[in-house]
Design a protein around this motif. Structure first.
Motif, mmCIF file in Angstrom:
data_model
loop_
_atom_site.group_PDB
_atom_site.id
_atom_site.type_symbol
_atom_site.label_atom_id
_atom_site.label_comp_id
_atom_site.label_asym_id
_atom_site.label_seq_id
_atom_site.Cartn_x
_atom_site.Cartn_y
_atom_site.Cartn_z
ATOM 1 N N SER B 197 0.849 -1.175 0.000
ATOM 2 C CA SER B 197 0.000 0.000 0.000
ATOM 3 C C SER B 197 0.887 1.228 0.000
ATOM 4 N N ALA B 198 0.372 2.336 -0.564
ATOM 5 C CA ALA B 198 1.176 3.557 -0.616
ATOM 6 C C ALA B 198 1.173 4.258 0.735
ATOM 7 N N LEU B 199 0.039 4.195 1.426
ATOM 8 C CA LEU B 199 -0.138 5.011 2.616
ATOM 9 C C LEU B 199 -0.971 4.260 3.637
ATOM 10 N N ASP B 200 -0.675 4.500 4.916
ATOM 11 C CA ASP B 200 -1.515 3.938 5.972
ATOM 12 C C ASP B 200 -1.480 4.900 7.151
ATOM 13 N N LEU B 201 -2.653 5.411 7.519
ATOM 14 C CA LEU B 201 -2.701 6.389 8.612
ATOM 15 C C LEU B 201 -3.021 5.729 9.946
ATOM 16 N N SER B 202 -3.038 4.410 10.010
ATOM 17 C CA SER B 202 -3.305 3.626 11.219
ATOM 18 C C SER B 202 -4.784 3.601 11.588
ATOM 19 N N ASN B 203 -5.341 2.418 11.483
ATOM 20 C CA ASN B 203 -6.740 2.186 11.796
ATOM 21 C C ASN B 203 -6.882 1.997 13.308
ATOM 22 N N ASN B 204 -6.818 3.121 14.057
ATOM 23 C CA ASN B 204 -7.001 2.996 15.503
ATOM 24 C C ASN B 204 -7.555 4.290 16.081
ATOM 25 N N PRO B 242 -7.772 9.186 2.004
ATOM 26 C CA PRO B 242 -6.911 8.353 1.140
ATOM 27 C C PRO B 242 -7.474 6.964 0.842
ATOM 28 N N VAL B 243 -8.515 6.545 1.574
ATOM 29 C CA VAL B 243 -9.024 5.187 1.369
ATOM 30 C C VAL B 243 -9.723 5.075 0.018
ATOM 31 N N GLN B 244 -10.578 6.058 -0.279
ATOM 32 C CA GLN B 244 -11.418 5.990 -1.474
ATOM 33 C C GLN B 244 -10.620 5.793 -2.765
ATOM 34 N N PRO B 245 -9.574 6.620 -3.011
ATOM 35 C CA PRO B 245 -8.802 6.400 -4.249
ATOM 36 C C PRO B 245 -7.848 5.201 -4.170
ATOM 37 N N GLY B 246 -7.908 4.428 -3.112
ATOM 38 C CA GLY B 246 -7.084 3.214 -3.041
ATOM 39 C C GLY B 246 -5.650 3.453 -2.612
ATOM 40 N N LEU B 247 -5.357 4.656 -2.110
ATOM 41 C CA LEU B 247 -3.987 4.919 -1.657
ATOM 42 C C LEU B 247 -3.718 4.206 -0.343
ATOM 43 N N LYS B 249 -4.884 1.014 1.744
ATOM 44 C CA LYS B 249 -5.640 -0.233 1.786
ATOM 45 C C LYS B 249 -5.700 -0.662 3.251
ATOM 46 N N ASN B 250 -6.827 -0.334 3.836
ATOM 47 C CA ASN B 250 -7.001 -0.442 5.277
ATOM 48 C C ASN B 250 -6.742 -1.851 5.818
#
Lengths: 296, 413, 267
Positions: B197-204, B242-247, B249-250
């Protein structure tokens, strides 16, 4: 000790411990659950208050409980037929294989998952599902498909649990069917073969009715098992998540009770589960009672 | 079947031998007072070195470190053991469970155990952090671990995507979106064999709070849940953008950590304390500040304190002995390798990959959401679930925040 | 055609275990490097060493053996006499008592977990082996049912003859009944051991100290590792270790396992 005395006392000495264990560790907790479900007691604070049906109201208002109920239904609708029909099919195939090493090999291979602990089975599957290094995503890559999130995907989590629960449980039913099929007397089958009936028709009209007691037994135990056995798979694979998407009511009860210490709510859920089981068991006996063909 | 019998005998004998070996060391030191710490770190992590260094001192107290999972799992486990009357003597507790530790778990007041020692211990820490462990008028913890969410960049993937290596320390949300899109463009499209994935903002609960605060909102303000304010909703919407354009991937948090350490995510916003894991991950990482929103930043901190739960006075005293060591310069120097920002008054050299964390600390940090009330554990769980639902696109940010508020309000009252 | 379907089913069934085994013998660095091998080029025991060095795996193994053995002994000590009484002794309330016990087969395993946990804590059994063992013995519905069926296959005359010899009920059970149903007892021992080896949720709740955990519970600790290199290799090594004893027992005692599950002892 006179013999008469011994014979009068023996039944209770022999059966007493079994009764005691069943009552103390299985019946009493259920009775206590009914009591706890109308209080706000939680073991950490000493005081307990009677709260009527408040706990029931709360869990019905909880979106996670509703999700858990719906999931329970999905698990049942998918897994009960799958865990009856697939093992039956496998047993029918197995009985056509000549006894020997090969047949034994099949039996062992198909039965292996059944004997594992849920934590062992769950971890083996977690590794297959692993998004980064797992086998499934690598295999998808080989055929040019995009990787999946598997058990961490809200839409797939429930299906991952379903697969693992199925894998873990089909072997037992297969053996039960196999044993029933083996016991059908050869002459009956030979007579049917002489009539020239087609194999599938023959199976439906002759073999299936003859194994109907087993079929009934499997149906009952599988229904109970779908509620029960799946909790281990849920706990190891997803913990009920993401946001309750793979939980079932029994796992919901476990979480309410021993993760969040809401004993009242957990007990209310337990009472509802008991009622549900009583209803389903009654229904099953009614449904199958008249259809089961007993051999003797 | 003699061969089978032999095999079985060997297995049994082997098992007996192994178990004897495992039990021996624990028995050898039977004269010392033993205190157990429930922690999120296994034996291969630097925290174990703090424990080992203390045990080597021969103070008459032996400390055992026990890995019990993440903060939530530890709190859950502690609840079961405390209610059963067998609490761990000490436990690492997240800041966010401060009230929960005090009101539900019954964390001990250091002053009540030994006022003089308590004063000596807390004076080793900067005054700004004292408040974090003063809950309900009690001093319940050693405020030794502070972190803040920062932005981690995997430089190997960054270069592979052909991006400019001159990366500013102060980055914005727009900058992040733009770079993530460029990385996805260059590296995406199924060219990578496994998950990436390009980006992850942390699912917490934590980075979502940072976004909400940077947008000018709060989750809880005073005693009120205010996560449905226009600012908070705007922050949440930016967080999920960023989730919607697929950047992005949660993934769940654990899978995300493993993916980042495994070199599969280019940009990750998460704890500054991940530095120690990233240093030996085998990839080159760079740390920059957490993305600002509209040019502003109101960053939160996070971390944990070490609290005492022992009901027995001798064990509580023994726990204080360990805390004294942890607060000392010697203890703090070993401890710093875990990756937290220094909260002590001791002069401890920053480690590599801590620049962004200290830069944010210099700007000033708010507390993370300390879930009030007895049911704080549930409060956090509910919040996390709504964050995940928004990220999955199950509900729009606004609806999600309204429903989160409705569910949270009775829990924290 | 028949074989094609069966081979496919068998492969799907065994694959997760096979993959677990492969991973257990592949050094963790290689596991994480996405270089796929169906069998490692150089099988290594490194994962086992890592697991044993970092966690009390040997103690877990010992606890699993101890708990599974004691649960089995407890279950048999209770279920065998009960099954005998229900099959061959006449007494008031026999049917009611029998169904009271057998009906527990429909109870979900963890339905009473909250009151049970409270009870165990109150008697000081939290974080003790007894806390795991004693309540686990109570799941004897199937065992009692199965033993009654087995004892029923013994002819009534056998016991009438014994009665002529002035043998009381205890001698009848010990000297006549039990020696004739040994295969049934063997079957139940095997499935009880395997079942108890795999006790998971309850043990996870009750066993707190790392050195008191069982393999099934200890495994869970590996899935709780945050912020770190995944430990798939050592994890699979412990998973394999936790599966091995039941696999071995199954291999040696396959006949008894199959018999217990299908109720066909002595045919």
């Amino acid at each position: 000790m006179t013999r008469k005395f011994a014979f009068a006392l023996a039944p209770w000495i022999f059966t007493g411990p079994a009764l005691l264990f069943a009552v103390v560790f299985l019946y009493l907790p259920v009775v206590f659950s009914v009591g706890l479900s109308v209080t706000d007691w939680n073991f950490i604070r000493p005081e307990a208050n009677f709260v009527g049906l408040e706990n029931y109201r709360r869990i019905f208002a909880d979106p996670n409980f509703r999700d858990a109920l719906i999931n329970t239904l999905i698990y049942c609708v998918v897994l009960i037929p799958a865990q009856i029909l697939v093992p039956l099919g496998l047993a029918v195939l197995l009985i056509r294989v000549r006894q020997g090493t090969v047949a034994n090999g099949y039996k062992i291979a198909l039965f292996l998952p059944t004997i594992l602990a849920y934590s062992t089975a769950g971890i083996a599957w977690l590794w297959l599902f692993d998004p980064l290094n797992g086998f499934f995503n690598t295999a998808l890559g080989w055929v040019g498909l995009p990787p999946q999130r598997w058990h961490t995907d809200p839409d797939l989590a429930l299906w991952c649990v379903t697969i693992v629960a199925f894998w873990k449980n089909f072997g037992l039913n297969m053996l039960l069917f196999l044993a029933a099929l083996v016991s059908i007397p050869k002459p009956i089958l030979e007579a049917a073969a002489l009539d020239g009936a087609r194999p599938f028709w023959r199976f439906l009209t002759i073999e299936l009715p003859l194994i109907s007691p087993t079929f009934f037994f499997v149906a009952v135990t599988t229904t109970m098992g779908v509620l029960d056995d799946i909790v281990g798979a849920i706990d190891v694979l997803t913990g009920g998540g993401p946001y309750g998407q793979s939980s079932n009511i029994l796992h919901y009860m476990y979480q309410r009770g021993l993760q969040f210490f809401q004993f009242g709510q957990a007990s209310a859920a337990a009472v509802l589960i008991i009622l549900l089981i009583l209803a389903v068991t009654w229904l099953q006996f009614r449904m199958f009672e008249h259809r089961v063909h007993y051999e003797s | 079947m003699p061969s089978n019998a032999l095999t079985r005998r060997e297995v049994v004998a082997g098992a007996a031998g192994l178990s004897a070996a495992a039990l021996l060391p624990a028995r050898a030191l039977a004269n010392d007072t033993t205190v157990t710490i429930s922690s999120p770190w296994g034996a291969d992590r630097p925290f174990q070195q703090v424990v080992d260094a203390f045990n080597a001192k021969g103070t008459g107290v032996q400390v055992v470190n026990r890995l019990d999972g993440d903060y939530q799992e530890m709190a859950t486990k502690a609840l079961a053991s405390i209610a059963a009357g067998r609490p761990p003597e000490m436990m690492i507790t997240g800041w966010k469970f401060g009230y929960f530790a005090s009101r539900t778990l019954g964390a001990r007041d250091f002053n009540e155990i030994d006022a003089a020692k308590a004063e000596a211990i807390i004076s080793q820490f900067k005054p700004q952090v004292h408040d974090l462990v003063n809950i309900d008028g009690k001093l319940i913890g050693l405020p030794w671990a502070m972190s803040t969410p920062v932005t981690w960049i995997n430089m190997d993937l960054w270069r592979e995507a052909g991006l400019d290596e001159d990366i500013p320390m102060d980055v914005s949300h727009e900058w992040l979106m733009e770079k993530a899109a460029a990385i996805e463009e260059a590296l995406g499209g199924g060219s990578h064999p496994t998950y990436r994935s390009a980006l992850d903002l942390s699912n917490n609960e934590w980075t979502s709070q940072a976004y909400i605060q940077n947008a000018g909102g709060y989750i809880i303000h005073g005693d009120d849940v205010v996560c449905d304010s226009p600012e908070a909703v705007a922050g949440m919407a930016a967080f999920a953008e960023p989730v919607q354009p697929g950047l992005w991937k949660n993934l769940d948090y654990r899978a995300q950590a493993q993916a980042q350490i495994g070199g599969a995510i280019a940009i990750v916003c998460t704890s500054s304390a991940r530095s120690s894991s990233l240093l030996d991950a085998g990839y080159e990482f760079k740390d920059v500040m957490f993305p600002s929103l509209g040019g502003t930043r109101n960053m939160n901190s996070g971390g944990n304190f070490l609290a005492i739960y022992a009901r027995d006075e001798e064990l509580a005293q023994a726990s204080m002995t360990f805390l004294e060591f942890c607060a000392s310069k010697e203890g703090q120097e070993i401890w710093s390798k875990v990756g937290y920002l220094n909260t002590s008054v001791h002069d401890i050299a920053p480690l590599p990959l801590q620049d962004a964390g200290y830069a944010q600390l210099a700007e000033g940090l708010t507390a993370e959401t300390i879930w009030p009330g007895e049911r704080g554990l549930e409060g956090q769980d509910v919040w996390r679930q709504w964050v995940a639902r928004v990220l999955e696109g199950e509900v729009p940010a606004e609806e999600g925040m309204i429903r989160a508020k409705a569910e949270l309000t009775p829990l924290i009252g | 055609m028949v074989h094609a379907v069966l081979v496919l089913a068998a492969v799907l069934s065994v694959f997760p275990l096979f993959w677990m085994t492969t991973t257990a013998f592949t050094p963790n660095e290689l596991v994480l490097r996405k270089t796929f091998r169906f069998w490692p080029d150089e099988p290594s025991l490194a994962n086992f060493r890592t697991a044993f060095a970092g966690y009390p795996v040997a103690a877990w193994l010992w606890n699993s053996i101890l708990i599974a053995t004691l649960v089995t002994v407890g279950k048999l000590a209770i279920a065998v006499p009960a099954g005998f009484a229900f099959a061959h002794l006449r007494f008031r309330g026999r049917e009611a008592a029998f169904w009271t016990i057998v009906a527990t087969m429909t109870f979900p395993t963890i339905i009473g977990i909250v009151p049970l946990y409270v009870g165990i804590s109150m008697v000081g059994w939290f974080d003790t082996r007894a806390g795991v063992i004693v309540p686990s013995i109570a799941y004897i519905g199937f065992y009692v049912f199965f033993m009654r069926q087995s004892f029923r296959t013994l002819p009534r005359e056998m016991f009438e003859a014994a009665r002529m010899d002035a043998a009381g009920p205890f001698r009848q059970l010990l000297q006549i009944a039990i020696p004739n149903v040994l295969p049934s007892i063997a079957s139940l021992s095997v499935i009880s051991f395997m079942g108890a080896w795999n006790i998971y949720l309850w043990a996870l709740l009750v066993l707190d100290s790392p050195e008191k955990r069982t393999l099934a519970v200890g495994l869970k600790a590996f899935t709780s590792i945050d912020d770190h290199q995944p430990m798939w290799g050592p994890m699979m090594a412990v998973a394999l270790l936790s599966a091995l004893p039941v696999l071995l027992i199954f291999a040696f005692a396959q006949r008894f396992v199959m018999a217990a599950f299908t109720g066909r002892v002595g045919e």
